[in-house]
Design an enzyme around this catalytic site. Structure first.
Site, PDB file in Angstrom:
ATOM      1  N   ILE A   3      -1.802  -8.008  -1.794  1.00 40.05           N
ATOM      2  CA  ILE A   3      -1.626  -8.867  -0.597  1.00 40.05           C
ATOM      3  C   ILE A   3      -2.664  -9.993  -0.568  1.00 40.05           C
ATOM      4  O   ILE A   3      -2.546 -10.927   0.207  1.00 40.05           O
ATOM      5  CB  ILE A   3      -1.658  -8.049   0.712  1.00 40.05           C
ATOM      6  CG1 ILE A   3      -2.969  -7.306   0.905  1.00 40.05           C
ATOM      7  CG2 ILE A   3      -0.463  -7.115   0.802  1.00 40.05           C
ATOM      8  CD1 ILE A   3      -3.092  -6.653   2.294  1.00 40.05           C
ATOM      9  N   TYR A  59     -14.454  -2.008   9.365  1.00 41.83           N
ATOM     10  CA  TYR A  59     -13.060  -1.564   9.480  1.00 41.83           C
ATOM     11  C   TYR A  59     -12.548  -1.803  10.899  1.00 41.83           C
ATOM     12  O   TYR A  59     -11.486  -2.385  11.104  1.00 41.83           O
ATOM     13  CB  TYR A  59     -12.968  -0.086   9.113  1.00 41.83           C
ATOM     14  CG  TYR A  59     -11.625   0.566   9.279  1.00 41.83           C
ATOM     15  CD1 TYR A  59     -11.442   1.588  10.210  1.00 41.83           C
ATOM     16  CD2 TYR A  59     -10.545   0.192   8.501  1.00 41.83           C
ATOM     17  CE1 TYR A  59     -10.216   2.207  10.365  1.00 41.83           C
ATOM     18  CE2 TYR A  59      -9.302   0.812   8.638  1.00 41.83           C
ATOM     19  CZ  TYR A  59      -9.152   1.827   9.572  1.00 41.83           C
ATOM     20  OH  TYR A  59      -7.936   2.444   9.721  1.00 41.83           O
ATOM     21  N   ARG A  86      -1.610  -1.650  -7.731  1.00 44.58           N
ATOM     22  CA  ARG A  86      -1.386  -1.175  -9.101  1.00 44.58           C
ATOM     23  C   ARG A  86      -0.639   0.157  -9.032  1.00 44.58           C
ATOM     24  O   ARG A  86      -0.668   0.834  -8.013  1.00 44.58           O
ATOM     25  CB  ARG A  86      -2.713  -0.975  -9.824  1.00 44.58           C
ATOM     26  CG  ARG A  86      -3.668  -0.001  -9.138  1.00 44.58           C
ATOM     27  CD  ARG A  86      -5.004   0.143  -9.880  1.00 44.58           C
ATOM     28  NE  ARG A  86      -5.897   1.015  -9.126  1.00 44.58           N
ATOM     29  CZ  ARG A  86      -6.642   0.608  -8.094  1.00 44.58           C
ATOM     30  NH1 ARG A  86      -6.578  -0.656  -7.712  1.00 44.58           N
ATOM     31  NH2 ARG A  86      -7.440   1.440  -7.425  1.00 44.58           N
ATOM     32  N   LEU A 128       1.471   3.516  -2.098  1.00 38.32           N
ATOM     33  CA  LEU A 128       1.004   4.730  -2.808  1.00 38.32           C
ATOM     34  C   LEU A 128      -0.168   5.389  -2.085  1.00 38.32           C
ATOM     35  O   LEU A 128      -0.781   6.317  -2.601  1.00 38.32           O
ATOM     36  CB  LEU A 128       0.618   4.382  -4.251  1.00 38.32           C
ATOM     37  CG  LEU A 128       1.738   3.756  -5.104  1.00 38.32           C
ATOM     38  CD1 LEU A 128       1.291   3.604  -6.553  1.00 38.32           C
ATOM     39  CD2 LEU A 128       3.032   4.548  -5.002  1.00 38.32           C
ATOM     40  N   GLY A 129      -0.450   4.942  -0.890  1.00 36.29           N
ATOM     41  CA  GLY A 129      -1.540   5.527  -0.093  1.00 36.29           C
ATOM     42  C   GLY A 129      -1.061   6.712   0.729  1.00 36.29           C
ATOM     43  O   GLY A 129       0.068   7.181   0.584  1.00 36.29           O
ATOM     44  N   GLN A 130      -1.953   7.199   1.618  1.00 33.42           N
ATOM     45  CA  GLN A 130      -1.652   8.420   2.378  1.00 33.42           C
ATOM     46  C   GLN A 130      -0.397   8.265   3.231  1.00 33.42           C
ATOM     47  O   GLN A 130       0.461   9.145   3.246  1.00 33.42           O
ATOM     48  CB  GLN A 130      -2.835   8.769   3.307  1.00 33.42           C
ATOM     49  CG  GLN A 130      -2.608  10.053   4.110  1.00 33.42           C
ATOM     50  CD  GLN A 130      -3.617  10.272   5.212  1.00 33.42           C
ATOM     51  OE1 GLN A 130      -4.283   9.349   5.665  1.00 33.42           O
ATOM     52  NE2 GLN A 130      -3.733  11.509   5.670  1.00 33.42           N
ATOM     53  N   LYS A 179      -9.691  -4.291  12.457  1.00 36.52           N
ATOM     54  CA  LYS A 179      -8.553  -3.768  13.226  1.00 36.52           C
ATOM     55  C   LYS A 179      -8.383  -4.548  14.534  1.00 36.52           C
ATOM     56  O   LYS A 179      -7.279  -4.892  14.922  1.00 36.52           O
ATOM     57  CB  LYS A 179      -8.712  -2.268  13.475  1.00 36.52           C
ATOM     58  CG  LYS A 179      -8.504  -1.432  12.230  1.00 36.52           C
ATOM     59  CD  LYS A 179      -7.095  -1.646  11.663  1.00 36.52           C
ATOM     60  CE  LYS A 179      -6.959  -1.325  10.205  1.00 36.52           C
ATOM     61  NZ  LYS A 179      -5.633  -1.649   9.656  1.00 36.52           N
ATOM     62  N   GLY A 196       0.815  -1.210   0.000  1.00 40.86           N
ATOM     63  CA  GLY A 196       0.000   0.000   0.000  1.00 40.86           C
ATOM     64  C   GLY A 196       0.850   1.262   0.000  1.00 40.86           C
ATOM     65  O   GLY A 196       0.497   2.278   0.575  1.00 40.86           O
TER      66      GLY A 196
HETATM   67  C1  VAH Z   1     -10.388   6.499   8.872  1.00 37.12           C
HETATM   68  N1  VAH Z   1      -8.336   7.779   8.617  1.00 37.12           N
HETATM   69  O1  VAH Z   1     -10.952   7.583   9.035  1.00 37.12           O
HETATM   70  C2  VAH Z   1      -8.860   6.464   9.037  1.00 37.12           C
HETATM   71  C3  VAH Z   1      -8.450   6.215  10.454  1.00 37.12           C
HETATM   72  C4  VAH Z   1      -8.835   6.754  12.862  1.00 37.12           C
HETATM   73  C5  VAH Z   1      -9.288   6.979  11.467  1.00 37.12           C
HETATM   74  O2  VAH Z   1      -8.421   4.866  10.768  1.00 37.12           O
HETATM   75  O3  VAH Z   1     -10.963   5.475   8.582  1.00 37.12           O
END
Ligand code: VAH
Length: 324
Positions: free
Chosen positions: A55, A143, A36, A10-12, A147, A8
């Site tokens: 991945i 998400y 990509r 090329l991400g933030q 985590k 990852g």
């Molecule tokens: C999001 N920037 O907003 C991420 C981060 C704590 C926030 O995990 O999903």
């Protein structure tokens, strides 16, 4: 010598971490990878080894580790909170099945693994203020579920197989080089862009919604310092609370007005991202990171705002005057 594969990249986070790590470890020792190649990252791709790695495709991951003799994997490939609620199955697939492939590769090839967790690993039943390092974690987003599960899986691979896994629970990250991709805290990045375009911003997060935040410079330090930390000092591994500040949209706007006095903030709340934000802590207790590996952020809200506005003004070619 540490030989690092960043997924990852090329991400933030990855787009800045790659360049920072190449300064420290040498360009040839830091392999950037992404599902990509993307436009706008030509400088990064040209500055050192780059591989197409998905991945979720164990073969491309394993081949890159063998080809470059990798001993450290920084696994940043992930779907963030808001996008994850639009496609929870893809969120699980990348964040969990992808992580599983990274850990299996690390187990077979004796690699260290750094994988970031997030304040999203907490939920509505978690104590909201000075959220402890060890506390209840019942997130209500996919998400967040990935985590928490990711933290447990990484700890399992350390205890069961001796894989050196480490991670931090990142707050919202503010940066100017690459826009974040589909998070809930992204308002705190977009606001700076709009301040320099029109001196106005309409926030999708409600007034009074406090969330932990951190400038990207401190986030890069956290990753590198934890990777290099003495393992004998680590009582925790996956993952450490880290934070630098906590603010709501009004506090952030007041900071911007110290540099752009005419800045105006309005609201058009997005109920989906507001519900996500409401489920997260207001502020974290990061004392474990400070005690176990000397975590100590350098940027507060005003110094971050100053640096963001100065760097973005150049990037955007803005003619808006910045005072202070
Ligand atoms: C999001 N920037 O907003 C991420 C981060 C704590 C926030 O995990 O999903």
């Amino acid at each position: 010598m540490r030989r690092i594969l960043i997924t990852g990249a090329l991400g933030q986070i990855g787009s800045e971490l790659t360049l920072e790590m190449r300064k420290i470890y040498g360009s040839g020792n830091v392999v950037a990878s992404n599902r990509r190649a993307k436009e706008g990252h030509e400088e990064l791709i040209a500055s050192g080894p780059f591989e197409i790695v998905d991945i979720n495709d164990l073969q491309t991951l394993s081949a890159a580790v063998d080809k470059h003799k990798i001993n450290t994997i920084v696994n940043l490939a992930a779907i963030l909170s808001a996008v994850g609620e639009r496609d929870p199955q893809q969120c699980w697939n990348i964040n969990m099945n992808g992580l599983y492939n990274v850990l299996e590769t690390a187990r077979e090839k004796n690699c260290m693994v750094f994988t970031p967790s997030s304040i999203a690993a907490f939920g509505p039943s978690t104590p909201k203020d000075s959220t402890p390092q060890d506390t209840i974690q019942r997130p209500t987003t996919m998400y967040g579920v990935t985590k928490v599960a990711g933290e447990l899986l990484c700890d399992y691979y350390f205890k069961k197989f001796g894989v050196d896994t480490r991670g931090v629970r990142f707050p919202g990250l503010i940066s100017y080089k690459t826009l974040p991709g589909g998070g809930t805290t992204d308002y705190a990045v977009h606001i700076y862009y709009e301040a320099l375009k029109s001196k106005k911003y309409t926030s999708f997060i409600r007034k009074g919604t406090y969330m932990d935040m951190m400038y990207i410079r401190d986030a890069l330090s956290a990753i590198i310092e934890l990777i290099e930390a003495d393992p004998g000092r680590l009582k925790h591994r996956n993952a450490f609370n880290v934070t630098a500040m906590s603010f709501d949209p009004e506090t952030l706007a007041a900071s911007i007005r110290k540099f752009i006095p005419e800045f105006e903030l309005s609201y058009d709340v997005d109920p989906i991202r507001q519900e996500i934000a409401d489920s997260w802590p207001n502020s974290l207790d990061d004392s474990a990171a400070r005690q176990e590996w000397d975590w100590n952020p350098k940027y507060d809200l005003d110094s971050m705002t100053k640096d963001m506005l100065e760097k973005l003004r150049v990037k955007l070619g803005s003619m808006i005057t910045i005072y202070g």
